[in-house]
Design a protein around this motif. Sequence first.
Motif, PDB file in Angstrom:
ATOM      1  N   TYR A 187      -2.197  11.670   2.582  1.00 32.40           N
ATOM      2  CA  TYR A 187      -2.485  10.293   2.184  1.00 32.40           C
ATOM      3  C   TYR A 187      -3.857  10.294   1.511  1.00 32.40           C
ATOM      4  O   TYR A 187      -4.843  10.753   2.098  1.00 32.40           O
ATOM      5  CB  TYR A 187      -2.511   9.358   3.395  1.00 32.40           C
ATOM      6  N   ILE A 208       0.583   8.798  -1.752  1.00 24.47           N
ATOM      7  CA  ILE A 208       1.255   9.624  -0.748  1.00 24.47           C
ATOM      8  C   ILE A 208       2.045  10.705  -1.467  1.00 24.47           C
ATOM      9  O   ILE A 208       2.810  10.414  -2.384  1.00 24.47           O
ATOM     10  CB  ILE A 208       2.201   8.780   0.129  1.00 24.47           C
ATOM     11  N   SER A 255      -6.728   8.001  -0.333  1.00 19.03           N
ATOM     12  CA  SER A 255      -7.279   6.676  -0.601  1.00 19.03           C
ATOM     13  C   SER A 255      -8.029   6.686  -1.923  1.00 19.03           C
ATOM     14  O   SER A 255      -8.372   7.757  -2.457  1.00 19.03           O
ATOM     15  CB  SER A 255      -8.222   6.267   0.528  1.00 19.03           C
ATOM     16  N   LEU A 259      -2.872   3.499  -1.344  1.00 20.47           N
ATOM     17  CA  LEU A 259      -2.835   4.913  -1.005  1.00 20.47           C
ATOM     18  C   LEU A 259      -1.879   5.660  -1.915  1.00 20.47           C
ATOM     19  O   LEU A 259      -0.831   5.128  -2.297  1.00 20.47           O
ATOM     20  CB  LEU A 259      -2.368   5.098   0.448  1.00 20.47           C
ATOM     21  N   GLY A 262      -6.348  14.274  -0.215  1.00 21.31           N
ATOM     22  CA  GLY A 262      -5.988  13.473   0.938  1.00 21.31           C
ATOM     23  C   GLY A 262      -7.082  13.351   1.975  1.00 21.31           C
ATOM     24  O   GLY A 262      -7.759  14.334   2.301  1.00 21.31           O
ATOM     25  N   GLU A 283       6.285   1.450   4.235  1.00 19.30           N
ATOM     26  CA  GLU A 283       5.779   2.710   3.690  1.00 19.30           C
ATOM     27  C   GLU A 283       6.926   3.483   3.055  1.00 19.30           C
ATOM     28  O   GLU A 283       7.983   3.662   3.668  1.00 19.30           O
ATOM     29  CB  GLU A 283       5.137   3.551   4.785  1.00 19.30           C
TER      30      GLU A 283
END
Length: 534
Positions: free
Chosen positions: A125, A337, A127, A335, A348, A383
């Motif tokens: 993940y 992914i 940001s 985010l 990540g 998600e």
Amino acid sequence: MSNYQDIINDTKESLRLKKNELQAVKNLLLLADAQIDKYDILIRNIDDSALPLIREVNDSIEEVKAAYDARISAGCRNSLSWELEKSKKVKGILGLLEEYQLQTFTVKNNPDTTESIPFVGIKYYQSPSDRDYGANIIAEFVGDVSYGSTGIVVTSEGGVPSDAQIGDVITDDVDSPSIFSITNLPTIVSIGTTQVLGITTTLVGGISTGSTIFASFEDVGVSTSVNLGSIIERTGIVTASIVGFGTTTVETTFYDVTGIFTTGIVTATALFLSTSSTGYADNAPFTVYDLQTKPLIGLSTSANSGDVGAVFTIIRQEEVKRKKKDFTKSPHAPLRISVVKSSSIGAGHSASFDESGDPDEKVTWNPNKSYYDPVDEKIVNPEPNVGAGKVTYNVGNFSWPTRVSCTPSGPYGSLVCTSSYASEGTSISVGGTDISASTGTTSTSPQNPSNSLCNQLDSAITEKVNLYNSIRSKNVPKIKGLIAASRTLRTQRYQKQTYAWSLLQAQDSIQNDIIDLEDGIDDLEKIDFSEFDV
């Protein structure tokens, strides 16, 4: 000295101090970025050590698939089956009121004999604050690009990022571009729109050679998926625009209510086309497309390869003068992914072992927009399912699909039927008044391989499955250990990245203040305040 001159001088002094403040913040950001780089090196090295172990496991999975595919290819097992695609009721022939069930079957890969093995990988993940602070990244977006093209069709929700400007640089990966050359990244030369073809539906019908009338028993004229201006196509037969709807008559053979095989005329829905057909097709699938308007980013150089749904990054090579920036964006959302690849090692702020079998994709997701709706009893904006992917293969069976064709014979119209092997993609309609074709199966392989060959291929499958299990048992604990080793480093780096993000926000805020002060000084110096300075 006059009062207004004092004000101008004070404003210039404020500007000087702001510029000094900006330089100080830039220096702090530079130091923070240097600290982050130390963590980057360690995390990248750990990820780089895990990738060969991951590849070894995943390569052994591919070998399992290859072994099963070889058995299918040799004809020792069958992977196909008749699948029902459409089922509808049609009116009787020659105005009779009876309704008949018409079903369309197509030979496809048999889902009942399909199995899969999940690949392994490192899911991460990322940001917004997990970035390189030595570059001025403007935004990310998702788009489609073709080989040799100088344009990207933007498919992101919201279209072209609002901050994108002419002259900005585009890359498909900040670390290791593959669609574009790293030594010749393209710049944005235009921002506009383009029209692309999007598949809307498939129609089963027919058309004669040289005709501009497509006949179908479906009510396409009232369907929202088929419109005037839509494109209808079947390779080698016709590609044309739909210019009108109506009806037409079609001659066909059928059994009447007395059981006699006869020929008659039926009324069908007609699509009037802009171009004549170059071939003949009857009861065949045709694809219908609609032209869709999409945002387009024009590029200075062409793509080295094509990709669909790729994530692109906009980079500003040098500071754009006289433009304020949004310094309020969150460092934590949205985010990205994805799964660690050679082009994204070290990415990540968090990472974990993945063996879910979920699609291997790069997606952007904003957790702040995710919530539970008590009315619909579901999660809004859940998600996305992202993982390392999986390999799918067909175990197969001993039942090969056949096409049964029947023709009338003799004075009483008795049917004589023959069967032939049906290859993948074969499509037939069954039911109604037409009984000339039907589906069937046979236990005899068309290749008729020897027992010894099939036994060898069975043994090869067992060997590859055992090899996969052995490699997985050996490598997975090592992969998990390396991920654990990078977990603390990623957490500490994320804290430093959040600090660097705050410096970046301060830098943009101060830059905005400098623009305001420069504009203010320019306005003050254009006006003569002497008559007011008394």
